[in-house]
Design a protein around this motif. Structure first.
Motif, PDB file in Angstrom:
ATOM      1  N   MET A   1       0.656  -1.100  -0.079  1.00  0.00           N
ATOM      2  CA  MET A   1       0.134   0.024  -0.108  1.00  0.00           C
ATOM      3  C   MET A   1       0.902   1.183   0.010  1.00  0.00           C
ATOM      4  O   MET A   1       1.896   1.169   0.866  1.00  0.00           O
ATOM      5  CB  MET A   1      -0.774   0.120   1.407  1.00  0.00           C
ATOM      6  N   GLU A   2       0.823   2.202  -0.695  1.00  0.00           N
ATOM      7  CA  GLU A   2       1.257   3.213  -1.096  1.00  0.00           C
ATOM      8  C   GLU A   2       0.462   4.568  -1.082  1.00  0.00           C
ATOM      9  O   GLU A   2      -0.631   4.532  -1.720  1.00  0.00           O
ATOM     10  CB  GLU A   2       2.184   3.298  -2.177  1.00  0.00           C
ATOM     11  N   THR A   3       0.669   5.597  -0.161  1.00  0.00           N
ATOM     12  CA  THR A   3      -0.375   6.849  -0.364  1.00  0.00           C
ATOM     13  C   THR A   3       0.739   7.956  -0.499  1.00  0.00           C
ATOM     14  O   THR A   3       1.986   8.019  -0.118  1.00  0.00           O
ATOM     15  CB  THR A   3      -0.632   7.158   1.124  1.00  0.00           C
ATOM     16  N   THR A   4       0.171   8.751  -1.335  1.00  0.00           N
ATOM     17  CA  THR A   4       0.649  10.152  -1.778  1.00  0.00           C
ATOM     18  C   THR A   4      -0.411  11.449  -1.582  1.00  0.00           C
ATOM     19  O   THR A   4      -1.544  10.819  -1.323  1.00  0.00           O
ATOM     20  CB  THR A   4       1.358  10.085  -3.284  1.00  0.00           C
ATOM     21  N   PRO A   5      -0.113  12.498  -1.778  1.00  0.00           N
ATOM     22  CA  PRO A   5      -0.948  13.561  -1.719  1.00  0.00           C
ATOM     23  C   PRO A   5      -2.078  13.408  -2.490  1.00  0.00           C
ATOM     24  O   PRO A   5      -2.939  14.081  -2.326  1.00  0.00           O
ATOM     25  CB  PRO A   5      -0.135  14.794  -1.597  1.00  0.00           C
ATOM     26  N   GLY A   8      -4.076   6.993  -3.187  1.00  0.00           N
ATOM     27  CA  GLY A   8      -3.641   5.792  -2.671  1.00  0.00           C
ATOM     28  C   GLY A   8      -3.446   4.875  -3.509  1.00  0.00           C
ATOM     29  O   GLY A   8      -4.349   4.534  -4.261  1.00  0.00           O
ATOM     30  N   THR A   9      -2.403   3.972  -3.294  1.00  0.00           N
ATOM     31  CA  THR A   9      -2.425   2.832  -4.463  1.00  0.00           C
ATOM     32  C   THR A   9      -2.166   1.297  -3.574  1.00  0.00           C
ATOM     33  O   THR A   9      -1.532   1.290  -2.840  1.00  0.00           O
ATOM     34  CB  THR A   9      -1.034   2.848  -5.174  1.00  0.00           C
ATOM     35  N   SER A  34     -10.048   6.755   5.003  1.00  0.00           N
ATOM     36  CA  SER A  34      -9.044   7.713   5.487  1.00  0.00           C
ATOM     37  C   SER A  34      -8.825   8.960   4.792  1.00  0.00           C
ATOM     38  O   SER A  34      -7.755  10.100   5.062  1.00  0.00           O
ATOM     39  CB  SER A  34      -7.710   6.918   5.639  1.00  0.00           C
ATOM     40  N   GLY A  35      -9.432   9.366   3.711  1.00  0.00           N
ATOM     41  CA  GLY A  35      -9.500  10.456   2.820  1.00  0.00           C
ATOM     42  C   GLY A  35      -8.511  10.429   1.849  1.00  0.00           C
ATOM     43  O   GLY A  35      -8.193  11.645   1.263  1.00  0.00           O
ATOM     44  N   ALA A  36      -8.180   9.283   1.232  1.00  0.00           N
ATOM     45  CA  ALA A  36      -7.248   9.448  -0.193  1.00  0.00           C
ATOM     46  C   ALA A  36      -8.206   9.992  -1.206  1.00  0.00           C
ATOM     47  O   ALA A  36      -9.221   9.717  -1.254  1.00  0.00           O
ATOM     48  CB  ALA A  36      -7.118   7.874  -0.610  1.00  0.00           C
ATOM     49  N   PRO A  37      -7.749  11.065  -1.775  1.00  0.00           N
ATOM     50  CA  PRO A  37      -8.283  11.812  -3.133  1.00  0.00           C
ATOM     51  C   PRO A  37      -8.557  11.025  -4.164  1.00  0.00           C
ATOM     52  O   PRO A  37      -9.356  11.476  -4.749  1.00  0.00           O
ATOM     53  CB  PRO A  37      -7.298  12.851  -3.256  1.00  0.00           C
TER      54      PRO A  37
END
Length: 113
Positions: A1-5, A8-9, A34-37
């Motif tokens: 799992m990867e999150t960026t601004p 989320g991937t 969690s609010g991933a755009p």
């Protein structure tokens, strides 16, 4: 799992079936809640899946739609995972990309000169 601004991937494991489908769904929904755009479900390394993978994708799409969050699914270009997705009509229900870079590019905000 990867999150960026920007998104989320979630990368799927090599096999998705009854033994891990619910845990993968929990991760996807966790990213959304969690609010991933935006969300990318990456099946690039997935070599086997059953209906549990389709369940994860479709339930994630339903939640993303509820939240107004764009979602893309990265599918391998050929093989059983691609075939299962096509037989199930997945490309008609979700946005499909050939790789993560293409999905991220599609999610990038459009800038006007």
């Amino acid at each position: 799992m990867e999150t960026t601004p920007t998104c989320g991937t979630l990368s799927f494991p090599a096999e998705v079936d009854l033994s891990n489908g619910e845990a993968i769904l929990d991760q996807a929904l966790g990213l959304l809640d969690s609010g991933a755009p935006a969300l990318i479900l990456d099946l690039s390394d997935c070599t086997f899946c059953d209906s549990n993978a389709l369940n994860v994708i479709l339930r994630s799409q339903m939640r993303a739609t509820e939240l107004g969050v764009p979602m893309w699914v990265v599918l391998p270009p050929r093989g059983i995972v691609r075939r299962v997705a096509e037989v199930a009509g997945l490309p008609r229900r979700v946005a499909i990309a050939p790789d993560v870079a293409t999905a991220r590019e599609a999610l990038a905000p459009v800038t006007h000169a």
